[in-house]
Design a protein around this motif. Structure first.
Motif, PDB file in Angstrom:
ATOM      1  N   ASP A 285       0.710  -1.216   0.009  1.00 34.71           N
ATOM      2  CA  ASP A 285      -0.044   0.157  -0.142  1.00 34.71           C
ATOM      3  C   ASP A 285       1.117   1.175  -0.063  1.00 34.71           C
ATOM      4  O   ASP A 285       2.025   1.192   0.763  1.00 34.71           O
ATOM      5  CB  ASP A 285      -0.910   0.185   1.412  1.00 34.71           C
ATOM      6  N   ARG A 286       0.498   2.226  -0.489  1.00 34.00           N
ATOM      7  CA  ARG A 286       1.145   3.196  -0.794  1.00 34.00           C
ATOM      8  C   ARG A 286       0.719   4.693  -0.184  1.00 34.00           C
ATOM      9  O   ARG A 286       0.052   4.690   0.719  1.00 34.00           O
ATOM     10  CB  ARG A 286       1.439   3.578  -2.586  1.00 34.00           C
ATOM     11  N   VAL A 287       0.878   5.856  -0.958  1.00 34.41           N
ATOM     12  CA  VAL A 287       0.467   7.094  -0.299  1.00 34.41           C
ATOM     13  C   VAL A 287       0.941   7.431   1.031  1.00 34.41           C
ATOM     14  O   VAL A 287       2.277   7.677   1.201  1.00 34.41           O
ATOM     15  CB  VAL A 287      -0.938   7.321  -0.645  1.00 34.41           C
ATOM     16  N   ASP A 288       0.167   7.374   2.047  1.00 29.87           N
ATOM     17  CA  ASP A 288       0.595   7.639   3.315  1.00 29.87           C
ATOM     18  C   ASP A 288       0.623   6.407   4.212  1.00 29.87           C
ATOM     19  O   ASP A 288       1.687   6.363   5.209  1.00 29.87           O
ATOM     20  CB  ASP A 288      -0.472   8.610   4.270  1.00 29.87           C
ATOM     21  N   ALA A 289       0.254   5.376   3.727  1.00 28.42           N
ATOM     22  CA  ALA A 289       0.466   3.997   4.393  1.00 28.42           C
ATOM     23  C   ALA A 289       1.893   3.410   4.037  1.00 28.42           C
ATOM     24  O   ALA A 289       2.556   3.072   5.222  1.00 28.42           O
ATOM     25  CB  ALA A 289      -0.381   3.014   4.019  1.00 28.42           C
ATOM     26  N   ASN A 290       2.451   3.264   2.981  1.00 27.58           N
ATOM     27  CA  ASN A 290       3.792   2.554   2.586  1.00 27.58           C
ATOM     28  C   ASN A 290       4.009   1.594   3.406  1.00 27.58           C
ATOM     29  O   ASN A 290       5.103   1.350   4.120  1.00 27.58           O
ATOM     30  CB  ASN A 290       4.663   3.838   3.062  1.00 27.58           C
ATOM     31  N   ASN A 291       3.131   0.462   3.422  1.00 24.44           N
ATOM     32  CA  ASN A 291       3.389  -0.563   4.177  1.00 24.44           C
ATOM     33  C   ASN A 291       2.956  -2.182   3.222  1.00 24.44           C
ATOM     34  O   ASN A 291       2.600  -1.809   2.100  1.00 24.44           O
ATOM     35  CB  ASN A 291       2.412  -0.626   5.424  1.00 24.44           C
ATOM     36  N   ILE A 292       3.327  -2.826   4.019  1.00 24.79           N
ATOM     37  CA  ILE A 292       3.080  -4.279   3.218  1.00 24.79           C
ATOM     38  C   ILE A 292       2.348  -5.265   4.472  1.00 24.79           C
ATOM     39  O   ILE A 292       2.837  -5.334   5.560  1.00 24.79           O
ATOM     40  CB  ILE A 292       4.610  -5.072   2.839  1.00 24.79           C
ATOM     41  N   SER A 293       1.351  -5.832   3.816  1.00 25.04           N
ATOM     42  CA  SER A 293       0.749  -6.875   4.515  1.00 25.04           C
ATOM     43  C   SER A 293       0.917  -8.168   4.251  1.00 25.04           C
ATOM     44  O   SER A 293       0.962  -8.526   3.060  1.00 25.04           O
ATOM     45  CB  SER A 293      -0.983  -6.589   4.498  1.00 25.04           C
ATOM     46  N   VAL A 294       0.932  -8.923   5.525  1.00 30.25           N
ATOM     47  CA  VAL A 294       1.401 -10.325   4.946  1.00 30.25           C
ATOM     48  C   VAL A 294       0.057 -11.306   5.463  1.00 30.25           C
ATOM     49  O   VAL A 294      -0.421 -11.201   6.692  1.00 30.25           O
ATOM     50  CB  VAL A 294       2.598 -10.703   5.968  1.00 30.25           C
ATOM     51  N   TYR A 295      -0.273 -12.202   4.686  1.00 28.21           N
ATOM     52  CA  TYR A 295      -1.497 -12.968   5.002  1.00 28.21           C
ATOM     53  C   TYR A 295      -0.970 -14.461   4.990  1.00 28.21           C
ATOM     54  O   TYR A 295      -0.223 -14.927   4.007  1.00 28.21           O
ATOM     55  CB  TYR A 295      -2.650 -12.754   4.256  1.00 28.21           C
ATOM     56  N   LYS A 296      -1.630 -15.402   5.847  1.00 29.29           N
ATOM     57  CA  LYS A 296      -1.484 -16.767   5.561  1.00 29.29           C
ATOM     58  C   LYS A 296      -2.683 -17.297   4.995  1.00 29.29           C
ATOM     59  O   LYS A 296      -3.743 -16.779   5.155  1.00 29.29           O
ATOM     60  CB  LYS A 296      -1.381 -17.408   7.098  1.00 29.29           C
ATOM     61  N   ILE A 297      -2.101 -18.123   3.781  1.00 23.86           N
ATOM     62  CA  ILE A 297      -3.129 -18.761   2.793  1.00 23.86           C
ATOM     63  C   ILE A 297      -3.738 -20.048   3.569  1.00 23.86           C
ATOM     64  O   ILE A 297      -2.915 -20.894   3.853  1.00 23.86           O
ATOM     65  CB  ILE A 297      -2.867 -18.653   1.560  1.00 23.86           C
ATOM     66  N   LEU A 298      -4.784 -20.247   3.868  1.00 23.46           N
ATOM     67  CA  LEU A 298      -5.644 -21.434   4.783  1.00 23.46           C
ATOM     68  C   LEU A 298      -5.956 -22.284   3.543  1.00 23.46           C
ATOM     69  O   LEU A 298      -5.966 -22.008   2.391  1.00 23.46           O
ATOM     70  CB  LEU A 298      -6.745 -21.332   5.429  1.00 23.46           C
ATOM     71  N   LYS A 299      -5.986 -23.553   3.822  1.00 22.98           N
ATOM     72  CA  LYS A 299      -6.370 -24.629   3.036  1.00 22.98           C
ATOM     73  C   LYS A 299      -7.718 -24.572   2.098  1.00 22.98           C
ATOM     74  O   LYS A 299      -7.788 -24.880   0.951  1.00 22.98           O
ATOM     75  CB  LYS A 299      -6.301 -25.989   3.609  1.00 22.98           C
ATOM     76  N   ASN A 300      -8.487 -23.819   2.745  1.00 22.49           N
ATOM     77  CA  ASN A 300      -9.974 -23.494   2.065  1.00 22.49           C
ATOM     78  C   ASN A 300      -9.698 -22.205   1.036  1.00 22.49           C
ATOM     79  O   ASN A 300     -10.671 -21.802   0.632  1.00 22.49           O
ATOM     80  CB  ASN A 300     -11.039 -23.520   3.217  1.00 22.49           C
TER      81      ASN A 300
END
Length: 370
Positions: A285-300
């Motif tokens: 995410d850019r503009v003011d956020a300038n971050n990266i989100s990490v998600y775990k992908i579940l089997k479903n």
């Protein structure tokens, strides 16, 4: 003697594994804001995270996004330049990192921002033009003039950003039978049947799906098993999960937001990628956020947030994960560098290595074999 053989083969195996963990990192840049040659090629060591510049193109205008051919012999680039935009083809020597300009042709739409290729075609998303352009490949890797132009027509509720169609991405389905295209201006994902051998009807519309009004779909990625699609929307930070079947049908099954609950400020969701093992999803995410989100992908196919952290720069336009999954590299358009993060393969979490690749306005990042 037997022990000597074992030691020899162990050493050989180690040397081979070390060599196999070196890749080329290709970076596309904007050339109108600072001094840039266009495309840069670095050797990247996925064991250590170290890198060295191997080569660069010469005087290539704003080759922001890149696509490598499957045989590793050619590189294709969009040249973002308003209504004068083009698409370029290069011969590619992966060992030396040298790029040999072959030809270019007009994109027939302003500001191309993404492209893909296979053995027969190069397919381009024209952002400001609101269209998809399809070029045929010649035997020498160069491209023809546009053979098909698919024009989108429509707009969305955000008057500043959705005044007309804005095609932001094209992506092959895993079986290459379809091409999906996100339109930020129309809040739609289009699905086209892909007729690779056709002369001028390479893409034929199968259908489209609507997403939340005003959300502005930007980039998507397929799950490793091809059963799910994850779409990030630039304008409001929505992250949408679809189920996908082999008939080319998308069905919305979940929505979340990449924005922290207490976040106030500008958002501009950018890139979305899945780790090579298919277990983790990353979104910038850019503009003011300038971050990266990490998600775990579940089997479903559902996702759960692992962490969210700063990308340590401004304007994280694109990022890439090396083929071993050891490192994640984020390109910052405005702070003019690429930040190298170490990935924890078990948790998906990121840790700053302190390593930085300094260059003008990096936009698109891809890895290739050497």
């Amino acid at each position: 003697m037997k022990r000597l053989y074992m030691l020899f083969f162990s050493a050989l195996a180690f040397t081979t594994s070390q060599a196999q963990n070196k890749f080329n990192l290709l970076v596309g840049t904007y050339t109108n804001t600072c001094q840039s040659n266009g495309i840069y090629v670095y050797e990247f060591d996925a064991n250590s995270g170290n890198f060295k510049l191997k080569n660069s193109s010469e005087n290539v205008l704003s080759p922001s996004y890149l696509s490598a051919s499957a045989d590793n012999k050619f590189i294709y680039a969009v040249n973002e330049n308003g209504t004068q935009s083009t698409v370029s083809a290069f011969g590619y020597n992966s060992k030396s990192g040298k790029l040999n300009f072959l030809n270019k042709n007009v994109s027939l739409g302003a500001d191309p921002c993404h492209l893909i290729n296979d053995s027969q075609n190069v397919i381009v998303a024209n952002y400001s033009g609101g269209s998809i352009a399809v070029f045929k490949k010649k035997a020498d890797g160069s491209i023809t003039e546009v053979q098909q132009l698919v024009q989108h027509e429509g707009k969305g509720p955000n008057a500043a950003r959705q005044e007309k169609a804005h095609v932001h991405m094209v992506v092959f389905s895993p079986d290459k039978k379809f091409v999906l295209s996100n339109d930020l201006g129309m809040d739609k994902v289009f699905i086209y049947k892909y007729n690779s051998a056709s002369k001028n009807e390479i893409l034929t519309l199968k259908g489209s799906v609507d997403v939340k009004a005003g959300s502005g779909p930007r980039h998507l990625t397929f799950s490793k098993d091809g059963k799910f699609v994850y779409l990030v929307q630039e304008l409001d930070g929505t992250l949408t999960t679809f189920s996908y079947d082999k008939t080319g049908s998308l069905k919305l099954i979940a929505e979340t937001s990449i924005l922290a609950k207490d976040f106030k400020g500008g958002t501009g969701a950018a890139a979305i990628k899945i780790s090579p093992d298919g277990k983790f999803l990353y979104v910038t995410d850019r503009v003011d956020a300038n971050n990266i989100s990490v998600y775990k992908i579940l089997k479903n196919g559902s996702i759960e947030l692992v962490e969210q952290q700063s990308t340590l720069g401004k304007g994280p336009r694109d990022f890439t994960i090396d083929p071993t999954g050891n490192y994640l590299l984020v390109g910052h358009q405005y702070t003019n560098n690429i930040v190298v993060f170490k990935r924890d393969k078990l948790t998906g979490k990121l840790k700053d290595t302190g390593k930085r690749i300094e260059l003008c306005s990096p936009v698109g990042l891809i890895f290739t074999k050497i």
